[in-house]
Design an enzyme around this catalytic site. Structure first.
Site, short mmCIF file in Angstrom:
data_model
loop_
_atom_site.label_atom_id
_atom_site.label_comp_id
_atom_site.label_asym_id
_atom_site.label_seq_id
_atom_site.Cartn_x
_atom_site.Cartn_y
_atom_site.Cartn_z
CG ASP A 1 55.17 0.03 -106.64
OD1 ASP A 1 56.12 0.77 -106.29
OD2 ASP A 1 54.11 0.47 -107.09
C1 BGC Z 1 55.19 3.86 -106.92
C2 BGC Z 1 56.14 3.52 -108.04
C3 BGC Z 1 57.47 4.18 -107.81
C4 BGC Z 1 58.00 3.73 -106.46
C5 BGC Z 1 59.34 4.34 -106.11
C6 BGC Z 1 55.79 3.59 -105.56
O1 BGC Z 1 54.99 4.15 -104.56
O2 BGC Z 1 54.01 3.10 -107.06
O3 BGC Z 1 55.61 3.92 -109.26
O4 BGC Z 1 58.36 3.85 -108.83
O5 BGC Z 1 57.08 4.14 -105.45
O6 BGC Z 1 59.21 5.68 -105.84
#
Ligand code: BGC
Length: 792
Positions: free
Chosen positions: A228
């Site tokens: 993530d």
């Molecule tokens: C989120 C993800 C997301 C990623 C990219 C993170 O903060 O948890 O779900 O895909 O950011 O934006």
């Protein structure tokens, strides 16, 4: 060129460079070897492609169709509509040259308060898997890859960067990993995103059990594991555990650690090569695919968003008032009629191509229709707005009242604190009820609301988060052009304290004990006979259905349920037939019933259809704590067929010869005797005499893993906290309290990885907070080495 040949020609620096993003969204390209980068973008309910490659800002993305979020789509109980949505989003990805959509989010809704529940499908793993699988097939059909997220047990936003989810193996395997396992085994998945949290003491991104033992060895996953955004803790440990790609770019810093570790003999180059090979294969795959760009028909996608909304809205109550006729004397009250809350805040937020509003759609049907705003976020305005609305309500027969969660209540990064609608709206409803009893509520909000105003309404249409075209669907349902057919994908409790994890959610600043084990959602309410406001799988229709001629055909590895369904009412419409299975064996404790099959069927007035529904025995297995694997309990099972978890029309008993006849030796009292979940029984389930403290007192020295909440008592910490809060407030419409809570959870590590500070600046601040002023000054002057791959 063949992948192995490319690897042979790559320098160690290039290999390490490929293991993290080139920027915030693209992987590294290596032109001299013909390696092209691929692009990832959020997801899940539309394309959120940032204008700039080195930005992660939630608000700055190209216009795209905002489809109804997962929380809404799940209520359609329609796999096909989820597939159509996937296909439509993929077309937008193709046009924008996005190769991987960071979707779907398949976490289980452990507690209705989780701030990101609107991005997830259900409290039920089977429903989640089925709808998500439909969506994935659609995305992949049009040549775009998916990323299953957030792996795993990421059930809360509170303390999300530092929380340790303590989950027993039954709950983990039967509830939280179920959808990941099922989808990965059945479909060819391009990537899996590991979550921010720790799982049972180890960061998800460094968790070998999750990333290698289960994912690769047991489930035979061939895609890449991506972190993530900003979730990487120790890059070397994560690589060893199976994390291939770090996102976003750490600007070369973690790549250098990889190079140094290989050179120092602390990390085998084979591990690096394995991840490099997987990323190269993925890149190669998509290099070939994005060649044909389609022209995008924005109107067509807007219409698809409408189709999904109309399949998903749930009619919760109807005392003979709906559908309306245009000639009825009604008024519109409520700001949400003009400013609908179509999606939540955070990384999933799409910049919509158009937004319908219901006031405008209603006006198209009835010129001169009256409207009153009713409420506002500014307290001083409320009294006047209420009296204007009451005056209007007195003059007309029916009130269409638009209430629910407004934009600032649902956001990634913070959990909700209540199941109630905002107080100002509740007060408005009570005042209106005093003068007019014909209140039709159009309820808006992605998270469960406990509808404490139930008795003061004549009808409630729950539109969840309707997406950009939802208003048209609302109007079509209100006038009966569309018959509502959504069913609740999440139970609606009567009181917040009825929620199974109420007493211990979201845990402390460091850990959250999943004491309720497998008893999530209806598994809990139905086992412990707790009255709910609306049960799982519930939803009304304007017509009536009759189910008859039930039969069961029990085979070796599966059984089939046969039945007839007839539309015996006055409107064409769809019904969702649901098959629940009740494990009556005594091997261990089981939930009263679990959903194992469903089918949505459309019937004209008077039409009758035959349904044959299949349940595989493999889906009836439980995770056995003695043998440490899935087993099928031998004995008696009850099969219950109905139209909601609490509206069962017929049951059958069947005997199954399983893989396990004996009782499981671990038999914690509270789960068997249905009392209160307690820590001693939980320890038994965890097979451990200790579980870590949920709160830890944090004192100096502060580290990169310290959160802003933990340092805000220091002078530097306080300043930093207020700067971050201000920044959050500017980027989302959160109030001061919510923005401050969101800032609380941010750690120094994530702040650096998400680009808030350079590593050395953060190091300097930490030194200052640790009263190491000299070291702090030195850090301020430190500069990163130049990156050989040009990452800045
Ligand atoms: C989120 C993800 C997301 C990623 C990219 C993170 O903060 O948890 O779900 O895909 O950011 O934006």
């Amino acid at each position: 060129m063949d992948t192995q040949k490319i690897i042979q020609q790559m320098t160690l620096e290039e290999k390490a460079g490929l293991l993290s993003g080139k920027d915030s969204w693209n992987t590294l390209n290596i032109s001299r070897l013909g390696v092209e980068s691929i692009r990832m973008s959020d997801g899940p309910h539309g394309l959120r492609k940032q204008y700039y490659d080195n930005e992660v800002d939630d608000n700055d993305s190209i216009p795209a169709t905002c489809f109804p979020p997962a929380t809404t789509v799940a209520c359609s109980f329609n796999k096909n509509i989820a597939k159509i949505m996937g296909e439509a989003i993929a077309k937008e990805c193709l046009v924008e040259k996005v190769n991987i959509l960071l979707a779907p989010g398949i976490n289980i809704k452990r507690n209705p308060l989780c701030g990101r529940n609107f991005e997830y499908f259900s409290e039920d793993p089977y429903l989640t898997s089925e709808i998500a699988a439909g969506f994935i097939k659609g995305v992949q059909k049009n040549g775009v890859g998916v990323c299953l997220k957030h792996y795993a047990a990421n059930s809360q936003e509170a303390y999300r960067f530092s929380n340790d989810s303590i989950v027993d193996k039954r709950a983990l395997n039967e509830i939280y990993l179920y959808s990941f396992r099922k989808i990965i085994k059945e479909l060819n998945i391009e990537s899996v995103m590991c979550s921010y949290n720790l799982l049972n003491g180890i960061y998800a991104c460094e968790n070998k059990y999750l990333l290698s033992d289960l994912l690769r060895e047991e489930w035979n996953f061939k895609g890449i594991v991506v972190s993530d955004w900003g979730a990487t803790n120790d890059r070397i440990e994560s690589l060893k555990a199976g994390l291939d790609l770090e996102m976003p770019s750490s600007k070369g810093r973690n790549d250098r650690l990889i190079v140094d570790a290989v050179k120092a003999g602390q990390l085998s180059e084979d591990i690096v090569n394995n991840s490099v090979e997987r990323i190269l294969n993925l890149q190669k795959n998509f290099q070939q695919k994005t060649s044909d760009i389609l022209p995008l028909d924005k109107i067509e996608n807007h219409n698809i968003a409408y189709e999904i909304a109309k399949e998903s809205f749930v009619l919760l109550k109807n005392d003979d008032i709906l559908p309306l006729s245009v000639d009825d004397d009604f008024v519109i009250i409520g700001d949400l009629a003009k400013n609908p809350h179509i999606q939540g805040w955070g990384s999933s937020r799409v910049n919509p191509t158009y937004i319908n509003n219901t006031f405008y759609e209603l006006k198209k049907r009835k010129e001169g229709i009256k409207y009153s705003r009713g409420y506002s976020n500014i307290p001083e305005e409320c009294a006047t707005l209420v009296s204007q609305a009451v005056k209007l309500a007195k003059e007309h027969k029916i009130i269409l009242l638009f209430i629910g969660l407004t934009d600032e209540y649902e956001s990634e990064g913070i959990d909700r604190t209540t199941l109630k609608i905002p107080n100002n709206q509740y007060r408005l409803l009570e005042e209106l009820y005093k003068v007019n009893k014909n209140i039709v509520v159009i309820l808006n909000g992605g998270g469960v609301l406990n509808v404490e105003f139930f008795d003061h309404t004549k009808a409630i249409l729950y539109t969840l988060l309707p997406g950009q075209a939802g208003s048209r669907a609302i109007v079509d349902i209100l006038f009966g052009d569309v018959n509502p057919s959504g069913k609740l994908a999440e139970s609606c409790p009567k009181k917040i304290c009825d929620i199974p994890s109420y007493k211990f959610y979201p845990g402390g600043s460091r850990a959250s004990n999943y004491l309720e084990s497998i008893y999530v959602g209806y598994r809990y309410y139905d086992t412990y006979n707790i009255e709910v406001r609306f049960p799982f799988g519930y939803g009304l229709s304007y017509t009536k259905f009759q189910l008859s001629n039930f039969a069961i055909d029990n085979g070796k590895d599966e059984f089939f349920v046969d039945l007839d369904i007839e539309n015996v009412g006055d409107y064409p419409g769809s019904e969702v037939v649901q098959v629940y299975v009740r494990n009556k064996t005594d091997n261990t404790f089981f939930a009263f019933q679990e959903l194992k099959s469903f089918d949505k069927v459309f019937l004209e007035i008077g039409e009758k259809k035959h349904l044959r529904m299949r349940v595989e025995f493999a889906d009836l297995m439980y995770f056995d704590l003695d043998s440490d694997k899935f087993e099928l309990a031998s004995g008696n099972y009850e099969v219950a067929i109905g139209t909601s978890s609490r509206d069962i029309k017929h049951t059958f008993n069947i005997e199954i010869q399983g893989t396990k006849d004996d009782k499981v030796s671990i038999r914690p009292d509270s789960y068997h005797k249905h009392t209160q979940f307690n820590i001693d029984d939980f320890k038994l389930m965890m097979n451990s005499s200790v579980v870590p403290p949920q709160n830890k007192k944090v004192s100096r020295p502060f580290t990169f893993n310290t959160s802003l909440m933990e340092t805000k008592k220091t002078m530097f910490g306080k300043i930093l906290h207020s700067l971050v809060t201000k920044n959050i407030k500017e980027n989302a419409i959160l109030n001061e309290e919510s923005a401050s809570r969101q800032a609380d959870y941010i750690t120094f590590r994530t702040m650096v990885l998400l680009g808030g500070f350079s590593y050395y600046k953060a190091e300097a601040i930490l030194h200052f907070m640790n009263r190491e002023f000299f070291k702090g000054i030195i850090s301020l002057f430190k500069k990163e080495r130049k990156d050989p791959n040009g990452k800045e």
